[in-house]
Write a protein that holds these residues in place. Sequence first.
Motif, PDB file in Angstrom:
ATOM      1  N   GLN A  13       0.991  -1.474   0.022  1.00  0.00           N
ATOM      2  CA  GLN A  13      -0.063  -0.011   0.047  1.00  0.00           C
ATOM      3  C   GLN A  13       1.179   1.139   0.261  1.00  0.00           C
ATOM      4  O   GLN A  13       2.645   1.200   0.088  1.00  0.00           O
ATOM      5  CB  GLN A  13      -0.677   0.483   1.143  1.00  0.00           C
ATOM      6  N   ARG A  35      -1.868  11.101   5.479  1.00  0.00           N
ATOM      7  CA  ARG A  35      -3.033  10.694   5.474  1.00  0.00           C
ATOM      8  C   ARG A  35      -3.382   9.305   6.044  1.00  0.00           C
ATOM      9  O   ARG A  35      -2.912   8.389   6.415  1.00  0.00           O
ATOM     10  CB  ARG A  35      -3.752  10.146   3.326  1.00  0.00           C
ATOM     11  N   VAL A  70      -5.309   5.595   6.561  1.00  0.00           N
ATOM     12  CA  VAL A  70      -5.815   4.522   5.436  1.00  0.00           C
ATOM     13  C   VAL A  70      -6.745   3.587   6.245  1.00  0.00           C
ATOM     14  O   VAL A  70      -6.548   3.318   7.761  1.00  0.00           O
ATOM     15  CB  VAL A  70      -3.975   3.744   5.502  1.00  0.00           C
ATOM     16  N   CYS A  79       1.063   2.524  -9.046  1.00  0.00           N
ATOM     17  CA  CYS A  79       0.901   2.970  -7.569  1.00  0.00           C
ATOM     18  C   CYS A  79       1.722   5.005  -8.301  1.00  0.00           C
ATOM     19  O   CYS A  79       1.621   5.746  -8.286  1.00  0.00           O
ATOM     20  CB  CYS A  79       1.096   2.696  -6.819  1.00  0.00           C
ATOM     21  N   GLU A 107      -6.568   3.658  -3.197  1.00  0.00           N
ATOM     22  CA  GLU A 107      -6.089   4.433  -1.921  1.00  0.00           C
ATOM     23  C   GLU A 107      -5.204   5.531  -3.690  1.00  0.00           C
ATOM     24  O   GLU A 107      -4.891   6.469  -2.442  1.00  0.00           O
ATOM     25  CB  GLU A 107      -5.103   3.366  -1.453  1.00  0.00           C
ATOM     26  N   THR A 108      -4.218   4.701  -4.093  1.00  0.00           N
ATOM     27  CA  THR A 108      -3.001   6.499  -4.599  1.00  0.00           C
ATOM     28  C   THR A 108      -4.298   7.375  -5.537  1.00  0.00           C
ATOM     29  O   THR A 108      -3.663   8.505  -5.694  1.00  0.00           O
ATOM     30  CB  THR A 108      -2.833   4.927  -6.254  1.00  0.00           C
ATOM     31  N   GLN A 164      -7.967   7.879  -3.995  1.00  0.00           N
ATOM     32  CA  GLN A 164      -7.872   8.472  -3.268  1.00  0.00           C
ATOM     33  C   GLN A 164      -7.002   9.556  -2.799  1.00  0.00           C
ATOM     34  O   GLN A 164      -7.829  10.361  -2.019  1.00  0.00           O
ATOM     35  CB  GLN A 164      -8.385   7.735  -2.476  1.00  0.00           C
ATOM     36  N   LYS A 165      -6.044   9.552  -2.787  1.00  0.00           N
ATOM     37  CA  LYS A 165      -5.303  10.259  -2.238  1.00  0.00           C
ATOM     38  C   LYS A 165      -4.869  12.024  -2.465  1.00  0.00           C
ATOM     39  O   LYS A 165      -5.022  12.349  -2.032  1.00  0.00           O
ATOM     40  CB  LYS A 165      -3.661   9.406  -2.078  1.00  0.00           C
TER      41      LYS A 165
END
Lengths: 260, 260
Positions: free
Chosen positions: A111, A117, A119, A169, B199-200, B202-203
């Motif tokens: 991740q 942020r 998580v 990512c 997540e990438t 959403q960040k």
Amino acid sequence: MNITIIGSGNVATHMAAAFKNAGHRIVQVYSRDIQHAALLAYHVSAEAIDSLDNINPDTGLFVVSVKDDAITTVVKALSAHKKLIVHTSGSTDLNSLLAFTPKAGVFYPLQTFSKIREVDFRSVPLCLEGADDGILADLKQLAFTISNNVYSVNSARRKILHLAAVFACNFPNYLYGVAQDLLAQNQMEFNMLRPLILETAQKVLEQEPRNVQTGPAVRNDEGTMATHMQMLSEMPMLQDIYSLLSQGIIKNNKGITAPE
Amino acid sequence: MNITIIGSGNVATHMAAAFKNAGHRIVQVYSRDIQHAALLAYHVSAEAIDSLDNINPDTGLFVVSVKDDAITTVVKALSAHKKLIVHTSGSTDLNSLLAFTPKAGVFYPLQTFSKIREVDFRSVPLCLEGADDGILADLKQLAFTISNNVYSVNSARRKILHLAAVFACNFPNYLYGVAQDLLAQNQMEFNMLRPLILETAQKVLEQEPRNVQTGPAVRNDEGTMATHMQMLSEMPMLQDIYSLLSQGIIKNNKGITAPE
């Protein structure tokens, strides 16, 4: 479980919080910088230390979350305590721990973490490896206390995962920044692109990326691609990126009928 | 409003559905391929046609959602009806419509659409342009019936937006596919990467991409980058992509202190 966190970066921070939230005790947090150690230690009710000489031996596990090239130095120092040691690195082989201790494993969270942020750790895939079956079983039990996504992955495969994660990512995030820059140069806000970025990611949660590829390259729309290259004429690096990634999309698409 | 949809691709499909759901009447759907026209027409209770000679003049708006290089041919044929004509293209200038009719505008949805995936149209940014203030006002009124994100964007800026969207959407999706391929070559499932991809994205809904960049390049972790380049040694195109995007991240990061 009593756990000692070595490091205070992004991964160490989120991992320590996840363990603490699951009811484990964080004994100490180590960082070369005592202020960094103190900040994380405060959040997880642990003691902060900046010297490995001050390790409290009353721990069951050392979680080593430091830069890859610092792992062996740290593990060498910790091995004297004869406790289980894991690292959290995607690209470091288990063997680099086994050189110093037989009680070794890997606890790699697949991740992206930033301190700024929060998580949802229960959805973080944890990729585990153990020096033996007993260690792997112990790590699995621990892993399930903080995540629902637990995998057993050996060192060779973990390296592939880490490489794939860079493409899935780190590189997309860089490209989001390029898009933001292009808008900013023309007094437009990044906010206009945010729904698009989210939808692009959400699409592949259920679909294969190839089946939902859109844009000028997959349509082989040469006119639009030429216009884009011209718009980037004063940004040669972005031209190179545009050209290379478009070629990749076109190559993927060869043999598949172009959508209307 | 009575609306005629010219085209049956991804954008035409989602736009027609959004108009229909908002209570508008879709009069006809045109496609060169009558089966494509019929499928979409069926979903929005419209008539399917495959010839522009069969246009029903009882319409208030032609929405032209065809390939960029087909827009002028289609608009030339439609202009005889003296009705408002909009295209939905990011990279086509309003002037290319004005050559044929003064009643022209642009209705560009800044989103990625695939027929196989539903979209929440109310969050799709709609970028509007009108030949005059009256047309723009009419288009705005129409746009707000299907979306909450309505922008007024001229042709020059729309082109920038479209280019930025390629970097923010089409290229990341391609890279998701590269990551999937790397895993598949080693018998691992794409599913392991999906939480990371989400997540990438959403960040950056709340943060700036630069402030949440992670990975070996932003840490300037030369050892890991060298290992990755070696792992890609039989995939020269992926090596080029890895090298170029890593350079971009390193360049962005110059002058900023590397995170620990």
